[in-house]
Motif scaffolding. Structure first.
Motif, PDB file in Angstrom:
ATOM      1  N   HIS A  22       0.823  -1.209   0.000  1.00 37.67           N
ATOM      2  CA  HIS A  22       0.000   0.000   0.000  1.00 37.67           C
ATOM      3  C   HIS A  22       0.863   1.267   0.000  1.00 37.67           C
ATOM      4  N   GLY A  23       1.991   1.248   0.647  1.00 38.42           N
ATOM      5  CA  GLY A  23       2.848   2.414   0.764  1.00 38.42           C
ATOM      6  C   GLY A  23       3.504   2.872  -0.527  1.00 38.42           C
ATOM      7  N   CYS A  24       3.573   2.001  -1.514  1.00 40.33           N
ATOM      8  CA  CYS A  24       4.238   2.389  -2.756  1.00 40.33           C
ATOM      9  C   CYS A  24       3.284   2.467  -3.948  1.00 40.33           C
ATOM     10  N   GLU A  25       1.990   2.416  -3.689  1.00 41.14           N
ATOM     11  CA  GLU A  25       1.013   2.427  -4.778  1.00 41.14           C
ATOM     12  C   GLU A  25       1.052   3.713  -5.599  1.00 41.14           C
ATOM     13  N   GLU A  26       1.219   4.860  -4.942  1.00 44.43           N
ATOM     14  CA  GLU A  26       1.246   6.128  -5.673  1.00 44.43           C
ATOM     15  C   GLU A  26       2.456   6.183  -6.608  1.00 44.43           C
ATOM     16  N   THR A  27       3.606   5.755  -6.101  1.00 42.80           N
ATOM     17  CA  THR A  27       4.816   5.719  -6.919  1.00 42.80           C
ATOM     18  C   THR A  27       4.654   4.727  -8.062  1.00 42.80           C
ATOM     19  N   LEU A  28       4.065   3.582  -7.777  1.00 38.74           N
ATOM     20  CA  LEU A  28       3.835   2.565  -8.800  1.00 38.74           C
ATOM     21  C   LEU A  28       2.941   3.108  -9.903  1.00 38.74           C
ATOM     22  N   GLU A  29       1.839   3.726  -9.526  1.00 35.76           N
ATOM     23  CA  GLU A  29       0.911   4.254 -10.529  1.00 35.76           C
ATOM     24  C   GLU A  29       1.563   5.362 -11.359  1.00 35.76           C
ATOM     25  N   THR A  30       2.286   6.249 -10.710  1.00 34.75           N
ATOM     26  CA  THR A  30       2.972   7.331 -11.423  1.00 34.75           C
ATOM     27  C   THR A  30       3.981   6.765 -12.417  1.00 34.75           C
ATOM     28  N   SER A  31       4.754   5.778 -11.981  1.00 29.95           N
ATOM     29  CA  SER A  31       5.789   5.188 -12.840  1.00 29.95           C
ATOM     30  C   SER A  31       5.181   4.433 -14.019  1.00 29.95           C
ATOM     31  N   LEU A  32       4.139   3.642 -13.752  1.00 33.34           N
ATOM     32  CA  LEU A  32       3.506   2.883 -14.828  1.00 33.34           C
ATOM     33  C   LEU A  32       2.820   3.814 -15.821  1.00 33.34           C
ATOM     34  N   THR A  33       2.167   4.848 -15.320  1.00 35.64           N
ATOM     35  CA  THR A  33       1.488   5.810 -16.188  1.00 35.64           C
ATOM     36  C   THR A  33       2.499   6.558 -17.052  1.00 35.64           C
ATOM     37  N   SER A  34       3.606   6.932 -16.454  1.00 37.66           N
ATOM     38  CA  SER A  34       4.663   7.621 -17.195  1.00 37.66           C
ATOM     39  C   SER A  34       5.244   6.723 -18.282  1.00 37.66           C
ATOM     40  N   ALA A  35       5.529   5.469 -17.931  1.00 37.00           N
ATOM     41  CA  ALA A  35       6.069   4.517 -18.911  1.00 37.00           C
ATOM     42  C   ALA A  35       5.068   4.304 -20.043  1.00 37.00           C
ATOM     43  N   LEU A  36       3.792   4.216 -19.703  1.00 36.61           N
ATOM     44  CA  LEU A  36       2.754   4.021 -20.709  1.00 36.61           C
ATOM     45  C   LEU A  36       2.665   5.215 -21.655  1.00 36.61           C
ATOM     46  N   SER A  37       2.749   6.407 -21.109  1.00 32.08           N
ATOM     47  CA  SER A  37       2.631   7.600 -21.953  1.00 32.08           C
ATOM     48  C   SER A  37       3.815   7.734 -22.915  1.00 32.08           C
ATOM     49  N   CYS A  38       4.968   7.222 -22.532  1.00 33.39           N
ATOM     50  CA  CYS A  38       6.157   7.277 -23.394  1.00 33.39           C
ATOM     51  C   CYS A  38       6.219   6.127 -24.398  1.00 33.39           C
ATOM     52  N   ALA A  39       5.431   5.094 -24.163  1.00 28.74           N
ATOM     53  CA  ALA A  39       5.472   3.898 -25.005  1.00 28.74           C
ATOM     54  C   ALA A  39       4.611   4.080 -26.258  1.00 28.74           C
ATOM     55  N   SER A  51       8.324 -10.040  -4.305  1.00 31.52           N
ATOM     56  CA  SER A  51       8.250 -10.954  -3.162  1.00 31.52           C
ATOM     57  C   SER A  51       6.975 -10.776  -2.335  1.00 31.52           C
ATOM     58  N   PHE A  52       6.293  -9.655  -2.516  1.00 30.80           N
ATOM     59  CA  PHE A  52       5.014  -9.419  -1.849  1.00 30.80           C
ATOM     60  C   PHE A  52       4.190  -8.520  -2.753  1.00 30.80           C
ATOM     61  N   TRP A  53       2.915  -8.862  -2.942  1.00 26.98           N
ATOM     62  CA  TRP A  53       2.031  -8.092  -3.820  1.00 26.98           C
ATOM     63  C   TRP A  53       0.716  -7.878  -3.083  1.00 26.98           C
ATOM     64  N   ALA A  54       0.471  -6.653  -2.653  1.00 34.32           N
ATOM     65  CA  ALA A  54      -0.758  -6.332  -1.923  1.00 34.32           C
ATOM     66  C   ALA A  54      -1.944  -6.365  -2.879  1.00 34.32           C
ATOM     67  N   CYS A  55      -3.048  -6.878  -2.394  1.00 39.08           N
ATOM     68  CA  CYS A  55      -4.263  -6.927  -3.217  1.00 39.08           C
ATOM     69  C   CYS A  55      -4.650  -5.540  -3.711  1.00 39.08           C
ATOM     70  N   SER A  56      -4.427  -4.536  -2.880  1.00 35.55           N
ATOM     71  CA  SER A  56      -4.794  -3.178  -3.279  1.00 35.55           C
ATOM     72  C   SER A  56      -3.964  -2.685  -4.467  1.00 35.55           C
ATOM     73  N   SER A  57      -2.800  -3.261  -4.686  1.00 30.43           N
ATOM     74  CA  SER A  57      -1.964  -2.872  -5.821  1.00 30.43           C
ATOM     75  C   SER A  57      -2.550  -3.349  -7.147  1.00 30.43           C
TER      76      SER A  57
END
Length: 112
Positions: A22-39, A51-57
């Motif tokens: 849960h603590g890294c979801e904002e960074t994850l979304e920002t990074s994935l969105t940025s990568a998507l926009s450049c692709a 090694s761990f994947w939160a359901c909320s992710s």
């Protein structure tokens, strides 16, 4: 997180590792969105070192997938760790990220 272009497929690959909670979801979304926009075509996500994947992710993946669809792009999974694979199975979302060639490859579970 590592983002790179795959010269064989012209896809942007986002390789995640470690604990995705849960603590890294904002960074994850920002990074994935940025990568998507450049692709040009979309992104392929490698979860083999997670090694761990939160359901909320999973919601982050779904949001990025929705954005991709709105822009005519794709979000696929290259590989999943056993943990990530299980969470995606339990949430019935794994099928949304498979490629046209079939099921998402799963990294085998290694035991000591």
């Amino acid at each position: 997180m590592r983002i790179y272009s795959d010269p064989h497929t012209d896809e942007t690959v986002v390789a995640l590792r470690g604990e995705i909670d849960h603590g890294c979801e904002e960074t994850l979304e920002t990074s994935l969105t940025s990568a998507l926009s450049c692709a040009d075509r979309g992104i392929a996500i490698d979860l083999s070192k997670v090694s761990f994947w939160a359901c909320s992710s999973v919601n982050v993946l779904l949001a990025v997938r929705q954005l991709a669809l709105q822009h005519g792009k794709t979000v696929s999974l290259l590989a999943t760790s056993p943990i990530a694979h299980r969470v995606l199975e339990l949430t019935d979302t794994l099928r949304l990220f498979t490629t046209g060639t079939g099921a998402v490859p799963r990294v085998p579970h290694l035991s000591a």
